[in-house]
Design an enzyme around this catalytic site. Sequence first.
Site, PDB file in Angstrom:
ATOM      1  N   HIS A 133       0.806  -1.218   0.000  1.00  5.03           N
ATOM      2  CA  HIS A 133       0.000   0.000   0.000  1.00  5.03           C
ATOM      3  C   HIS A 133       0.842   1.272   0.000  1.00  5.03           C
ATOM      4  O   HIS A 133       1.905   1.354   0.610  1.00  5.03           O
ATOM      5  CB  HIS A 133      -0.925   0.008   1.222  1.00  5.03           C
ATOM      6  N   HIS A 142      11.956   0.378 -12.420  1.00  2.06           N
ATOM      7  CA  HIS A 142      11.804  -1.053 -12.706  1.00  2.06           C
ATOM      8  C   HIS A 142      11.924  -1.835 -11.402  1.00  2.06           C
ATOM      9  O   HIS A 142      12.967  -1.818 -10.756  1.00  2.06           O
ATOM     10  CB  HIS A 142      12.873  -1.491 -13.701  1.00  2.06           C
TER      11      HIS A 142
END
Length: 208
Positions: A133, A142
């Site tokens: 979250h 990446h």
Amino acid sequence: MRVVIYGSGGHAKVVADLLIAAGEDVVGFVDDEPSREGAEVLGLPVLGGWAWLEAAEDVGAALGIGSNQVRYALAKRCAASGVPLVTGVHPRAVVARSATLAEGAMVMAGALITPDVRVGRGAIVNTGAVVEHDVVIGDFAHLSPNAATGGGARLDEQAHVGVGAVLLPLARVGARSIVGGGAVVTKAVPADVVAAGVPARVIRRIER
């Protein structure tokens, strides 16, 4: 809209497989290496290079290049010529309803993105990665296969987190920095460095 993959190497294969599984009309690849024209990848043709893409109509480009810096450069080129970037989510990925994905982001099979995550433009959440979250993944960053982030962590633009690495909650990786595979980031990693180990420590600066 038809879709082509920009690039024709290993990462391009994964992007093509994702988009085909998601039901996109993938017609082939484009690659700026002239010797690649006419080759086949996953049974689809390498249609040509940038000139082919720039002249094509009703075609979007999916960024099939693993290098963050190259993806950034290609996205700028596409934007300047009005070529839309394609965003992709594999049907076997899980993305929370409150998460947001910017243009050109790719979320691979088995990835888990939980509530209020923000994934930036051209970013990659690779196979099996877990994004908890309130994480922010910056533009053209990446998160490699099986990497994981605790809640509230952050990857700044063009940061690269290696295979199986972990960011603890609220940890941060600075712009263009690289975290080695299997590392554990416990606090802030500055921009333009390589960090590795458990806990992750800076091992060298990246000269640009």
